[in-house]
Design a protein around this motif. Structure first.
Motif, PDB file in Angstrom:
ATOM      1  N   TYR A   1     -30.151   9.075 -15.288  1.00 59.98           N
ATOM      2  CA  TYR A   1     -29.548   9.663 -13.693  1.00 59.98           C
ATOM      3  C   TYR A   1     -27.719   9.701 -14.289  1.00 59.98           C
ATOM      4  CZ  TYR A   1     -28.773   9.570  -9.217  1.00 59.98           C
ATOM      5  OH  TYR A   1     -28.325   9.807  -8.010  1.00 59.98           O
TER       6      TYR A   1
ATOM      7  N   PRO B   1     -26.789  20.815   9.731  1.00 57.39           N
ATOM      8  CA  PRO B   1     -28.198  19.915  10.367  1.00 57.39           C
ATOM      9  C   PRO B   1     -28.531  20.967  11.744  1.00 57.39           C
ATOM     10  CG  PRO B   1     -27.169  18.475   9.532  1.00 57.39           C
ATOM     11  CD  PRO B   1     -26.029  19.086   9.100  1.00 57.39           C
TER      12      PRO B   1
ATOM     13  N   LEU C   1     -38.774   9.871   5.316  1.00 58.17           N
ATOM     14  CA  LEU C   1     -38.348   9.267   3.988  1.00 58.17           C
ATOM     15  C   LEU C   1     -38.367   9.442   3.229  1.00 58.17           C
ATOM     16  CD1 LEU C   1     -38.791   5.357   4.613  1.00 58.17           C
ATOM     17  CD2 LEU C   1     -36.986   6.592   4.419  1.00 58.17           C
TER      18      LEU C   1
ATOM     19  N   GLU D   1     -37.808  12.486   1.186  1.00 57.20           N
ATOM     20  CA  GLU D   1     -36.402  12.022   0.544  1.00 57.20           C
ATOM     21  C   GLU D   1     -37.668  11.705  -0.898  1.00 57.20           C
ATOM     22  OE1 GLU D   1     -34.039  13.412   0.637  1.00 57.20           O
ATOM     23  OE2 GLU D   1     -34.282  13.715   3.073  1.00 57.20           O
TER      24      GLU D   1
ATOM     25  N   LYS E   1     -36.875   3.158   0.710  1.00 56.87           N
ATOM     26  CA  LYS E   1     -36.068   2.858   1.851  1.00 56.87           C
ATOM     27  C   LYS E   1     -34.565   3.526   0.741  1.00 56.87           C
ATOM     28  CE  LYS E   1     -38.261   0.565   4.947  1.00 56.87           C
ATOM     29  NZ  LYS E   1     -39.395   0.911   3.890  1.00 56.87           N
ATOM     30  N   GLU E   2     -34.687   2.690  -0.323  1.00 57.61           N
ATOM     31  CA  GLU E   2     -33.579   3.181  -1.056  1.00 57.61           C
ATOM     32  C   GLU E   2     -33.654   4.003  -2.216  1.00 57.61           C
ATOM     33  OE1 GLU E   2     -31.347  -0.647  -2.381  1.00 57.61           O
ATOM     34  OE2 GLU E   2     -29.813   0.744  -3.422  1.00 57.61           O
ATOM     35  N   ASN E   3     -32.881   5.599  -1.574  1.00 58.41           N
ATOM     36  CA  ASN E   3     -33.152   7.050  -2.391  1.00 58.41           C
ATOM     37  C   ASN E   3     -31.696   7.519  -2.660  1.00 58.41           C
ATOM     38  OD1 ASN E   3     -34.414   8.918  -3.120  1.00 58.41           O
ATOM     39  ND2 ASN E   3     -35.947   9.079  -2.125  1.00 58.41           N
ATOM     40  N   ARG E   4     -31.079   6.731  -4.006  1.00 59.47           N
ATOM     41  CA  ARG E   4     -29.979   8.047  -3.974  1.00 59.47           C
ATOM     42  C   ARG E   4     -30.531   9.164  -4.768  1.00 59.47           C
ATOM     43  NH1 ARG E   4     -25.495   4.703  -2.736  1.00 59.47           N
ATOM     44  NH2 ARG E   4     -26.160   3.104  -2.689  1.00 59.47           N
ATOM     45  N   HIS E   5     -31.710  10.341  -4.824  1.00 59.03           N
ATOM     46  CA  HIS E   5     -32.244  11.179  -4.883  1.00 59.03           C
ATOM     47  C   HIS E   5     -30.889  12.442  -5.846  1.00 59.03           C
ATOM     48  CE1 HIS E   5     -32.949  14.396  -2.516  1.00 59.03           C
ATOM     49  NE2 HIS E   5     -33.315  13.066  -2.032  1.00 59.03           N
TER      50      HIS E   5
ATOM     51  N   GLY F   1     -28.662  18.177  -6.219  1.00 64.30           N
ATOM     52  CA  GLY F   1     -27.469  18.576  -7.266  1.00 64.30           C
ATOM     53  C   GLY F   1     -26.247  16.881  -6.908  1.00 64.30           C
ATOM     54  N   LEU F   2     -25.479  16.246  -7.231  1.00 62.91           N
ATOM     55  CA  LEU F   2     -24.283  15.547  -7.332  1.00 62.91           C
ATOM     56  C   LEU F   2     -23.119  16.437  -7.436  1.00 62.91           C
ATOM     57  CD1 LEU F   2     -26.168  13.285  -9.268  1.00 62.91           C
ATOM     58  CD2 LEU F   2     -25.811  12.885  -7.310  1.00 62.91           C
TER      59      LEU F   2
ATOM     60  N   ARG G   1     -23.276  20.575  -4.283  1.00 61.59           N
ATOM     61  CA  ARG G   1     -24.229  19.860  -4.053  1.00 61.59           C
ATOM     62  C   ARG G   1     -24.392  21.180  -2.482  1.00 61.59           C
ATOM     63  NH1 ARG G   1     -25.375  20.552   1.933  1.00 61.59           N
ATOM     64  NH2 ARG G   1     -22.641  20.770   1.844  1.00 61.59           N
TER      65      ARG G   1
ATOM     66  N   SER H   1     -29.467  22.561   1.433  1.00 59.19           N
ATOM     67  CA  SER H   1     -29.934  21.195   1.261  1.00 59.19           C
ATOM     68  C   SER H   1     -30.827  20.894   3.365  1.00 59.19           C
ATOM     69  CB  SER H   1     -29.405  19.929   1.585  1.00 59.19           C
ATOM     70  OG  SER H   1     -27.916  20.002   1.698  1.00 59.19           O
ATOM     71  N   ASN H   2     -29.652  21.242   4.041  1.00 58.47           N
ATOM     72  CA  ASN H   2     -30.434  20.909   5.350  1.00 58.47           C
ATOM     73  C   ASN H   2     -31.218  21.425   5.970  1.00 58.47           C
ATOM     74  OD1 ASN H   2     -28.027  18.688   5.684  1.00 58.47           O
ATOM     75  ND2 ASN H   2     -26.893  20.204   6.431  1.00 58.47           N
TER      76      ASN H   2
ATOM     77  N   ARG I   1     -34.193  20.833   4.014  1.00 59.29           N
ATOM     78  CA  ARG I   1     -34.971  19.599   4.523  1.00 59.29           C
ATOM     79  C   ARG I   1     -35.861  19.888   5.713  1.00 59.29           C
ATOM     80  NH1 ARG I   1     -30.680  16.451   2.935  1.00 59.29           N
ATOM     81  NH2 ARG I   1     -31.475  15.371   0.619  1.00 59.29           N
TER      82      ARG I   1
ATOM     83  N   SER J   1     -26.795   3.064   1.193  1.00 59.67           N
ATOM     84  CA  SER J   1     -28.153   2.790   0.123  1.00 59.67           C
ATOM     85  C   SER J   1     -29.053   3.787  -0.118  1.00 59.67           C
ATOM     86  CB  SER J   1     -29.304   1.338  -0.296  1.00 59.67           C
ATOM     87  OG  SER J   1     -29.798   2.007   1.675  1.00 59.67           O
ATOM     88  N   ASN J   2     -28.430   5.472   0.135  1.00 60.54           N
ATOM     89  CA  ASN J   2     -28.878   6.290   0.774  1.00 60.54           C
ATOM     90  C   ASN J   2     -28.227   7.972   0.268  1.00 60.54           C
ATOM     91  OD1 ASN J   2     -32.372   6.681   0.984  1.00 60.54           O
ATOM     92  ND2 ASN J   2     -31.324   5.039   1.947  1.00 60.54           N
TER      93      ASN J   2
ATOM     94  N   GLU K   1     -23.770   9.920  -3.442  1.00 59.79           N
ATOM     95  CA  GLU K   1     -21.935  10.562  -3.205  1.00 59.79           C
ATOM     96  C   GLU K   1     -21.674   8.961  -3.408  1.00 59.79           C
ATOM     97  OE1 GLU K   1     -21.425  12.553  -5.497  1.00 59.79           O
ATOM     98  OE2 GLU K   1     -22.573  14.040  -4.084  1.00 59.79           O
TER      99      GLU K   1
END
Ligand code: HEM
Lengths: 406, 69
Positions: A60, A114, A279, A282, A339-343, A347-348, A352, A356-357, A360, B57-58, B61
């Motif tokens: 990552y 959104p 959740l 994601e 719960k914690e998901n910075r996938h 993209g980053l 981005r 994406s909206n 989803r 935490s999600n 960036e």
């Protein structure tokens, strides 16, 4: 965005993944996850001589470093292929670097917020149900051909303000551009020509009778000097939205249903606890990220301590980043309520995903409506699941049986 | 008793993934391009502390700061 152009049957089979990886190898297409694990264990950045020289970041952290570093890594080529032809067709913003990138992107963003997607949602729900009506009585279907493919096509047609039935034309053109186009340049040119002609006619109509759909929104957009966009720019944006928006979302919905078909516990949980959907979506995006991008190395540098030389391409695997156990505990498990998901599925950094909206919303609605109508389903043992090759990964054949096993 | 929390979105880092707005709409809002900013001065009303940390935490960036006053 799928890169059928790199599916060259004459590639020799891979025996040494670490030094000779090939993302078009059938083993990779079928099940890439163990390969990524092996590569990651070897180094944060691996290299292959194939594709005229190509690196792949495996962690990552390394993916992120490259995505953020637009100085050393250019988006001018976003597909890793055997050949590197002169750059002719540009598709801003996806092929743009700073400073051209930002103004090109800002033109596309407002229709995809959104809030805009909330307005579209009821129509997408209806589309899903119309599709399900067509096959539910059969007790089975190929979900990739009958369902997951049509949701994004019809949704984007609706947004653009063109007849949803014309969506079948999109499928044909995208097939011509991304698949037949590999070996048959005429098929590619023909598809691009038809597509451009089709949209040009819609622009002309709207010059006479303005509408309030996405095509008109792009026609009304102004650049930073207040000038309207040239027709070519509007047509280019429409092409990009179709090519970037269809087989990506098709893949994401398909992989999600594939997972749920073979994981009754997750399926039952989503039926009982629909509030878990945000959740779950994601987590499915993380675990089965469909989109792998590319960069071209412009200047020598280092990534996670590994030297990287110009003249090479980079296979920018957001899907592999999303399976990195250093970032995600139990990275190889689908934890449906993670719960914690910075996938990084979208993209980053600056590129981005514009859609994406939309993606989803389509995933959420397509899974929800399917589960409401078909809460019990499984893979049909008499059929075969097949996966697309190249840079967009998802099921292209997904035979399902409905109802409980007895 | 912990102090009051404040959230802040770093405008240079935010790329508009919109995860914060989806997880904690009371604390974050989006502009016309879909990029995020904190609602008001970013003060987190009592009871929403968990949502502030969940949004943080999600964020892919790492653009969200949560500070204790
Ligand atoms: C689940 C579905 C989707 C996935 C996983 C996905 C993934 C991605 C990724 C990873 C990028 C970043 C490219 C890079 O870093 O070079 C991207 C960019 C982009 N996507 Fe998507 N995408 C999806 C659906 C869509 C849809 C529905 C649309 C529009 C209708 C769309 C339009 C775009 C555009 C225009 C860009 C270029 C953005 C830029 O360069 O700034 N995508 N997408």
């Amino acid at each position: 965005m799928s890169d059928s152009a790199s599916i060259m049957p004459e590639h020799p089979p891979v025996t040494d993944w670490v030094n000779d990886f090939d993302h078009t190898d059938p083993t990779w297409t079928e099940n890439p996850f163990p390969i990524w694990e092996e590569l990651r264990a070897a180094s944060p950045v691996v290299h292959t001589e194939r594709f005229l020289g190509c690196y792949m970041p495996t962690t990552y952290q390394a993916v992120k470093e490259i995505a953020y570093d637009t100085e050393h890594f250019s988006s001018r080529r976003v597909i890793v292929r055997d050949i590197r032809p002169e750059i002719t067709a540009r598709a801003p913003p996806i092929t743009s670097d700073p400073p051209e990138h930002k103004p090109a992107k800002q033109l596309l963003l407002p229709p995809f917020t959104p809030d805009a997607m909330k307005k579209l949602e009821p129509r997408v729900r209806a589309i899903c149900n119309e599709l399900i009506d067509e096959f539910i009585a059969d007790g089975k279907c190929d979900a990739a051909a009958r369902y997951t493919k049509h949701v994004p096509v019809r949704a984007i047609a609706h947004m653009l303000g063109i007849p949803e039935k014309d969506g079948d034309l999109f499928i044909k053109w995208i097939h011509g551009i991304l698949e037949l186009g590999i070996k048959d340049d005429n098929a590619l040119m023909e598809a691009v020509r038809e597509m451009t002609g089709y949209f040009a006619a819609h622009l002309e109509q709207r010059k006479q009778n303005p509408t309030d759909d996405l095509i008109s929104t792009l026609m009304k957009a102004r650049d930073k000097d207040g000038n309207p966009l040239a027709d070519e720019h509007v047509l280019g944006s429409l092409r990009l939205l179709l090519i970037a928006g269809i087989d990506t979302t098709w893949s994401a919905i398909g992989s999600s249903l594939w997972h749920l078909a073979k994981t009754p516990a997750d399926r039952e949980r989503l039926v009982k606890e629909p509030e878990l959907m945000p959740l779950a979506v994601e987590e499915l995006l993380r675990a089965y990220s469909p989109v792998t991008m590319a960069r071209e190395v412009m200047k020598e540098t280092t990534v996670s301590g590994c030297p990287v030389k110009s003249g090479n391409m980079v296979l920018l695997s957001f899907p592999a980043a999303n399976r990195d156990p250093a970032m995600f505990p139990d990275a190889d498990k689908v934890v449906i309520d993670r719960k914690e998901n910075r996938h990084a599925a979208f993209g980053l950094g600056i590129h981005r995903c514009v859609g994406s909206n939309l993606a989803r919303m389509e995933m959420t609605v397509a899974i929800e409506e399917w589960l409401k109508r078909i809460p019990d389903f499984r893979l049909d043992p008499a059929g075969k699941v097949t996966w697309s090759e190249g840079t967009v990964r998802g099921p292209r054949q997904l035979p399902m049986l409905f109802g409980k096993t007895n | 008793m912990a102090g009051k929390l404040k959230v802040r979105v770093d405008q240079d880092k935010c790329q508009g993934h919109a995860r914060c707005k989806s997880l904690a709409p009371e604390l974050f809002d989006l502009d016309e391009f879909g990029n995020a900013h904190e609602v008001g001065d970013g003060s987190v009303p009592e009871g929403l502390e968990d949502k502030a940390y969940l949004a943080q935490s999600n964020c892919p960036e790492i653009a969200i700061e949560v500070t204790e006053e």
